[in-house]
Design a protein around this motif. Sequence first.
Motif, short mmCIF file in Angstrom:
data_model
loop_
_atom_site.label_atom_id
_atom_site.label_comp_id
_atom_site.label_asym_id
_atom_site.label_seq_id
_atom_site.Cartn_x
_atom_site.Cartn_y
_atom_site.Cartn_z
N GLN A 41 17.98 -71.92 28.65
CA GLN A 41 18.83 -72.74 29.53
C GLN A 41 20.09 -71.97 29.93
OE1 GLN A 41 19.02 -76.09 26.85
NE2 GLN A 41 17.59 -77.29 28.09
N LYS B 110 19.04 -69.41 32.41
CA LYS B 110 18.50 -70.08 33.60
C LYS B 110 17.22 -69.43 34.10
CE LYS B 110 22.82 -72.14 35.24
NZ LYS B 110 22.36 -73.50 34.82
N GLY C 46 18.44 -77.68 33.27
CA GLY C 46 19.33 -76.54 33.48
C GLY C 46 19.00 -75.70 34.68
N ILE D 276 16.30 -74.14 35.67
CA ILE D 276 15.66 -72.91 35.20
C ILE D 276 14.59 -72.47 36.20
CG2 ILE D 276 14.27 -71.89 33.35
CD1 ILE D 276 15.64 -73.95 31.48
#
Length: 284
Positions: free
Chosen positions: A49, A52, A92, A94
């Motif tokens: 997270q 990313k 997050g 990602i």
Amino acid sequence: MKKSVKSCLAMVGLVSLFALSACQSGQTDSSSSSDVKVEEKDTSLSDVQKAKVLRFGITGGYPPSNYHDEKTEELVGYEVEIAKELVKDLDGDIEAEFVEMPFSAILESLDTDRIDVAMHSLSKTPEREEKYDFTVPYFDKVWGIIVAEDSDIHTLEDLNGKRAAQSVSTSTGQAAEDLGGTIVPIETVDEAVKLIMQGRADFYLGSDVGQQDYLNKQPEKLPVRVLEETVQDVPASIVLPKGSDALREALNASIIANTEDGTMKEIYEKYLGFDKSIQDFSEE
């Protein structure tokens, strides 16, 4: 159907276990604090997270799983699309990053932190399970067997004592050896089929969908055939380094949610024309 993965992920936490030193009744030992052992926290999910990015190890040359489109050179395939769907559920923003390498280097790259996970039609085996963790499966695997058109091989029993064109240290290689084959090392389906046509190998055992895709894309019919008999394999899972419990559980929740809402089915039908998603997770 709206995914329930967010509620699943809300239950996934990072747990730290603390071992407390024993104290004698009525006494305090100031030196005992140095004996307290703290188990290292599992930061597998939080690290991803923060970065990313979730790095997936693949070859980039294994259609229809992961390969480069001939016209656009874009990396495509059902595993590529599945990976992109899975990271959407990891809070997050990602992104999926695909690190391409020879198949033989994929698991080794987990050991050296070159990648975070391996996603290349990999099945759980006792040997692999000693070193790595596995998610719930995302793909139902069946092995097909390619032989020369004029080969005297017609059944699985005929494979005993024959030369198998296979990647070494793989589940396909192990399956070929279990059937009595002697390994002739290769890296790609194309290399395996060429060895069979040249008479330097007798058969190639691999993904039924991968084999069919390869044969269908040939400009002319090759002098090979696929046996009617197939071999059921352990379903494919994503592979992670040992101790990546938080990331594994998050991916598990996403795989199950994307399967139950039909996303996996849509992706498989797009690339294969039929569904290869897991039908029952209760057996896992």
